[in-house]
Design a protein around this motif. Sequence first.
Motif, mmCIF file in Angstrom:
data_model
loop_
_atom_site.group_PDB
_atom_site.id
_atom_site.type_symbol
_atom_site.label_atom_id
_atom_site.label_comp_id
_atom_site.label_asym_id
_atom_site.label_seq_id
_atom_site.Cartn_x
_atom_site.Cartn_y
_atom_site.Cartn_z
ATOM 1 N N ASP A 52 6.144 7.763 -53.786
ATOM 2 C CA ASP A 52 5.583 6.425 -53.935
ATOM 3 C C ASP A 52 5.709 5.659 -52.629
ATOM 4 N N GLU A 53 4.951 4.589 -52.512
ATOM 5 C CA GLU A 53 5.128 3.611 -51.436
ATOM 6 C C GLU A 53 5.269 2.252 -52.105
ATOM 7 N N ILE A 54 6.309 1.524 -51.705
ATOM 8 C CA ILE A 54 6.544 0.190 -52.268
ATOM 9 C C ILE A 54 6.505 -0.826 -51.136
ATOM 10 N N GLU A 55 5.780 -1.911 -51.353
ATOM 11 C CA GLU A 55 5.694 -2.943 -50.319
ATOM 12 C C GLU A 55 6.402 -4.218 -50.786
ATOM 13 N N TYR A 56 6.990 -4.904 -49.829
ATOM 14 C CA TYR A 56 7.801 -6.089 -50.114
ATOM 15 C C TYR A 56 7.319 -7.274 -49.289
ATOM 16 N N PRO A 70 6.678 -0.275 -41.136
ATOM 17 C CA PRO A 70 6.037 -1.569 -40.889
ATOM 18 C C PRO A 70 4.816 -1.752 -41.784
ATOM 19 N N GLU A 71 4.412 -2.977 -41.975
ATOM 20 C CA GLU A 71 3.171 -3.279 -42.692
ATOM 21 C C GLU A 71 2.445 -4.390 -41.945
ATOM 22 N N TYR A 72 1.256 -4.702 -42.414
ATOM 23 C CA TYR A 72 0.415 -5.656 -41.691
ATOM 24 C C TYR A 72 1.089 -7.022 -41.466
ATOM 25 N N LEU A 126 7.437 -5.468 -45.617
ATOM 26 C CA LEU A 126 8.091 -4.189 -45.346
ATOM 27 C C LEU A 126 7.509 -3.173 -46.309
ATOM 28 N N GLU A 127 7.657 -1.897 -45.945
ATOM 29 C CA GLU A 127 7.284 -0.841 -46.892
ATOM 30 C C GLU A 127 8.430 0.149 -46.963
ATOM 31 N N SER A 128 8.658 0.692 -48.137
ATOM 32 C CA SER A 128 9.668 1.748 -48.233
ATOM 33 C C SER A 128 9.099 2.940 -48.993
ATOM 34 N N LEU A 166 1.364 -0.793 -54.914
ATOM 35 C CA LEU A 166 2.157 0.377 -55.284
ATOM 36 C C LEU A 166 1.239 1.582 -55.171
ATOM 37 N N GLN A 167 1.550 2.488 -54.239
ATOM 38 C CA GLN A 167 0.683 3.654 -54.050
ATOM 39 C C GLN A 167 1.453 4.936 -54.301
ATOM 40 N N LEU A 168 0.720 5.963 -54.730
ATOM 41 C CA LEU A 168 1.340 7.251 -55.025
ATOM 42 C C LEU A 168 0.580 8.354 -54.311
HETATM 43 MG MG MG Z 1 1.535 0.283 -47.032
#
Ligand code: MG
Length: 669
Positions: free
Chosen positions: A49-53, A151-153, A158-160, A312-314
Motif C-alpha cells: 500500500d501507499e499512505i499519504e499524510y 516525498p509528495e507534491y 508525506l507518503e509511507s 490510498l493506493q495499492l
Molecule cells: Mg503518493
Amino acid sequence: MGLLVLGTPLDWPESEKFHDYVRENGIKQFLHMYDNFISKKQDILLWGDEIEYIVVSMNDNQKTARVSLRQEQILKALGDYEERFKHIDFSPIYAVLKNTRCSKRADAILSEAAANPSTFTERLVKENPSLASNNEAIPFRAQFVVPTFHPEYGRYMLESTPGAPYGSVLKDFLFVECNMLLRRKIIENQLLPHEHPLTITNFLRLGTNHFTDPETKADGQTSRSFFLPDDIINTHVRFPTLTANIRQRRQRKVAMNVPIFFDKNTPKPFRDPTVPWDRDLYPEDKNAKEGAALEDHIYMDSMGFGMGCCCLQLTFQAKDCDEARLLYDQLTPITPLMLGISAGTPAFRGYLAEQDCRWSVIAGAVDDRTKSEMESVPKSRYDSVDMYISNDPRNLPEYNDVPVVSNEGCYEQLIKGGIDEKLSKHMAHIFARDPLVIFSDNIQQDNSTSNGHFENLNSTNWQSMRFKPPPLNSSIGWRVEFRSMEIQFTEFENAAYSVFVVMLSRAILSFDLNFYMPISLVDENMVNAQARDAIHRKKFWFRCNPFSNAENPLERGQCRQLTLDQIFNGEQTENGFPGLVQIVRSYLYTCNPDAETLCSLDRYLRLVSKRASGKCLTEASWIRNFITTHPLYKQDSVVSPEINYDLIKRITSIINGERNESLFNDCRC
Ligand code: MG
Ligand code: ADP
Ligand code: MG
Ligand code: MG
Ligand code: MG
Ligand code: MG
C-alpha cells in the motif's frame, strides 16, 4: 511520484524540442524491457500500500490548525531513521503488535518500537525467545523490515509504504494494520509536539487566508495561483517544474470548479468574494474573469489543490504479464465503487461542496490540454482508464466503447516491435501525452539499461489503474496499481479497504470472475461515485453475473444499475447478485482461516459492508455532518477557521482510539 533525479530541468520551450525523442526512446526502452521480461514468472503474489499524510500544525491558544511546511526536515529525519534501522529484523515487533492491536499495551509497544526498534526487539526476544525470527534468509517481506517514507507534491505532505511488500496468504493480512500503525508512530516521533500526521484526503481550508505554518503569500511565479503560495510545493525542482510546465503547455492556469453546496444562508447566485477577481500580477490573472471561474462554484487554479490531496493506493504483483493485464481489466470496474465508499472530501478551499471526493479536482489539477485539445482529447492525463488491455476472450470489442487517443508513431513502433494490438494501443495511448519534465543531464540514456524515458510518461499518466512493467535490474515482476481510493482517518479503515481489494483480486483470479462492462459505463460510475452522499443518492452500472463466461452478444444487457449497498451487500432477490462482500467472504473460507485470522479479517469485511449500506457513514458524510451541526456554522457553506480547528481536533482523537459509532459502528475492535 516517480524517481527524483538530480539535475537541471529544461524549461518548457526548450523541452518541447525533445518530446519526440523522449517518446521514441521511451518506446525502445519498453520494447527492450518487454523482450527481457515477457517470460518472467513470479510464483508469490506480493502487494503493498501507499499512505499519504497531511502534517497539521495546531495552535491550541489561538485555536488554529494550519498545514506545516516542514516536509524537508521531517523527511530528512525519517530517512535517517530508515538508514539507522535498516538491518533490524522487525518481525518480533509485528508479532507482538498483531496480538495486542487496539489496546493500551499496543500503544506502549508502538511508542517504544518506533523510538528504538533495535533495543526494543532485543528486549522482546530476551523475554520471549519464541519471537526470535528463524528466518535465516535475508528478510524481504513487510513483516521483517523498517517501513519507508517518501516525498509528495505538497510541502506539508508525506507518503509511507511498508519497507517491502506483503505476501497474500491470509496470515500476511494480519500485519497490514500494525505496519500502518507503526508507520504513523514513527512519523509522529519526528514531528514537533504541536504537529500531527493526519490521513485526511484534503486540508479543508487549503488556499484560504493564513492556512500555512509558517505564514506565506500567494504571489508565486511558478503556479501564479490566487490562492496557493509556491511555498506549499515540494522544494525538489521536479515539482515546481511540473507545475509551471503544465500551466505553460496549457497556455493558462488549470481551472477546477466544484459546485458549492447551497445551504440556507449561502448567497445565490454565489459569486465568490474570496476570489481576487481584479488582481493584476501575472497575465493569467485574467483567466478567472474570462470564464475560468464559474458562478455557483468553488474555483481552484493550481496543481496543489489536486496533487495536494492524499489517497490510498495499492500495487499488486501478478504472476506474469498476462495475469497483470487481466487484473488491470477486472479491477477497472471496481475503481469507482471503492471511490464511492471511501469518499472523504466534502469541502474545498473553505467551502462545503456539492460533491464528496477529490477525483475530479485532481484530474483538473494536472490537466495540461490546450483549449483546442479540449475538443479532440476527451480526458485529462489524470482520469479513469480508457481501455481494457487483456487478450482474454471475455474482453469483447464492445466494452472498449470510448475514444482512445494515441500516438500513431509510437503505435507503429510497438507493433513493429512485436507487441500485440491491445498492449500497443495502451502504450501508444500513454505516449499520446507530452513528457512533462525533462532533465538536461538525463536525455542521453542507454535504452538497454535505463527505463527513464519510459517511466517519464508511464508515471505521469495518472489513471484509475496503472499497468507497471518490471523495473530493470530487480526481482520485481509485472504489477498493477489500484489508484482510486481516498485515504481514511485510521489504520483500521485503511487496512480494511486495502485488504478488501486484495482479497477481491484473489477472488477474481481464483473464481475466474468476469466484471467486464462497457468503459463508458465505468466512466459514468466514476462521476456518480463522487456525488454528495452517493451511497443514498446514486446508482451504479454493474455486471451482475460475474460467474458467467458467456460470449453472449447481450452482455451489455446484463449490466444493471444498482446501489452501492446492492453491489457490496447483494440483492435480496432470488438469483440476484450475491454482493462483493459475500464473494470475498467465500474466497476467505476457501483458504481455511484459523479463528484468529477469520475474526480479524471479518472486522474489515463488516466495515466495508456497513459503509456501503450506510449503517456506517463515509468520512465525507461524517465531516459534512460535523461541520453543519457545529455551533459556529452559519448555514452559509463556510468552513471557518474555528470549525476547521475543532474538526481536526476531533479527527486526531478518532485516530487515537476514540470510539465512534457513526463511522465504525462496532467494527473497529
Ligand atoms: Mg503518493
Ligand atoms: P508508486 O510508483 O506508485 O509511487 P511506490 O513505490 O510508492 O509506488 O509504492 C509501491 C508499492 O508497491 C509499495 O507498497 C511497495 O511495498 C509495493 N511493492 C514493492 N515491490 C512489490 C512487488 N514486487 N510486488 C508488489 N508490490 C510491491
Ligand atoms: Mg508512491
Ligand atoms: Mg514511487
Ligand atoms: Mg512567498
Ligand atoms: Mg502510487
